[in-house]
Write an enzyme that holds these catalytic residues in place. Structure first.
Site, PDB file in Angstrom:
ATOM      1  N   GLN A 228       3.799   9.798  40.010  1.00 44.25           N
ATOM      2  CA  GLN A 228       3.345   8.528  39.483  1.00 44.25           C
ATOM      3  C   GLN A 228       4.799   7.564  39.153  1.00 44.25           C
ATOM      4  O   GLN A 228       4.619   6.527  39.469  1.00 44.25           O
ATOM      5  CB  GLN A 228       2.529   8.918  38.128  1.00 44.25           C
ATOM      6  N   GLU A 229       5.653   8.265  38.862  1.00 50.06           N
ATOM      7  CA  GLU A 229       6.911   7.688  38.448  1.00 50.06           C
ATOM      8  C   GLU A 229       7.629   7.204  39.637  1.00 50.06           C
ATOM      9  O   GLU A 229       8.153   5.752  39.825  1.00 50.06           O
ATOM     10  CB  GLU A 229       7.680   8.273  37.447  1.00 50.06           C
TER      11      GLU A 229
END
Length: 287
Positions: A265-266
């Protein structure tokens, strides 16, 4: 009595889970009894019920006239609709009439098979290929992998599995809206009354919505391009970092898959990704 699949009942990290399982577990607590789960074949669900090898069927079963002849059904708890499942680039089949002459694969004994037979009785010529006790999810996967062209799935199952198979297309409805309910043996009016009371209670106090949200939250949100990119990066990028993620997760008592999810996600597993704050990838790599 239920089914071992992604929308009814399964085991994850040695814990029983599933939409129907969680509902049944709540029902057992409502009654103050222990829950025992049995998973016969699909066609065996009603048969096992008749033999009193189970007290109720909680398996995402659609109420149909033929089934109402052999079992009592509770008040509905979910509205669904049968949907035709195709490959994304299939532009040949766009409406019910286009099924004429086509082969449609479904599990034997389902409401899908009933509906296809009804269409044939109305004058169509659909070739119905039935499979013994194969989960709908597997047939959807077979469409994704080009092993079959067409199948049918209830809308909730179709939307849930679209997350995993970006090349499928949820096409037109095969039937009007239908209803899912639990089934009990004919004559079991007392148990049926308790089930109906239970569903009324959990829909009023929010328990049903909480369980539903746990498994079906945001299933209508879907980006096939992002999903395909995600699946590709699991194969090409994750292997480079998997070992160190697992070591770090074990050291700090986390599920490594949770850590990997946050990293994706990052940074999408890009160790060069930059932001105004330190990225999770940078932290893991530093470890």
């Amino acid at each position: 009595l239920t089914r071992n699949n992604s929308h009814c009942y399964y085991t994850y990290r040695e814990r029983p889970m599933g939409f129907e399982y969680d509902l049944a577990k709540s029902f057992s607590q409502f009654l103050g009894v222990e829950l025992e789960v049995r998973t016969p074949t699909w066609e065996g669900l009603i048969k096992e019920l008749d033999k009193e090898k189970g007290d109720f069927v909680a398996a995402g079963m659609t109420i149909t006239p033929s089934r109402e002849k052999v079992a009592y059904f509770s008040e509905p708890y979910l509205v669904i609709q049968q949907k035709v499942i195709l490959r994304k680039y299939n532009n040949r089949v766009i409406k019910i009439e286009d099924l004429d002459g086509e082969t449609v694969h479904v599990r034997r004994g389902t409401s899908y098979e009933e509906r296809l037979n009804e269409l044939n009785q109305e004058g169509m010529h659909i070739k119905i290929k039935t499979h013994d006790d194969i989960p709908t999810e597997e047939l959807i996967e077979m469409v994704q992998n080009r092993k079959i062209e067409i199948t049918v799935a209830d809308s909730n199952i179709a939307l849930l599995n679209r997350r995993y198979y970006p090349d499928i297309k949820i096409s037109f409805a095969l039937e009007e809206q239908q209803y899912l309910a639990w089934a009990v043996k004919r004559g079991e009016k007392r148990l049926l009354k308790r089930i109906n009371k239970f569903f009324k209670k959990i829909k009023e106090d929010g328990t049903f919505q909480k369980i539903y949200h746990k498994y079906f939250a945001y299933i209508d949100i879907f980006d096939p391009f992002d999903l395909k990119k995600y699946q590709r990066r699991l194969k090409t990028r994750l292997p480079r970092y998997k070992d160190i993620i697992q070591k770090a997760a074990k050291k700090h008592g986390f599920d490594w898959r949770l850590i990997a999810s946050v990293i994706y996600q990052e940074s999408h597993f890009n160790s060069e990704a930059q932001s105004h704050t330190r990225t999770i990838m940078a932290v893991i790599c530093a470890y």
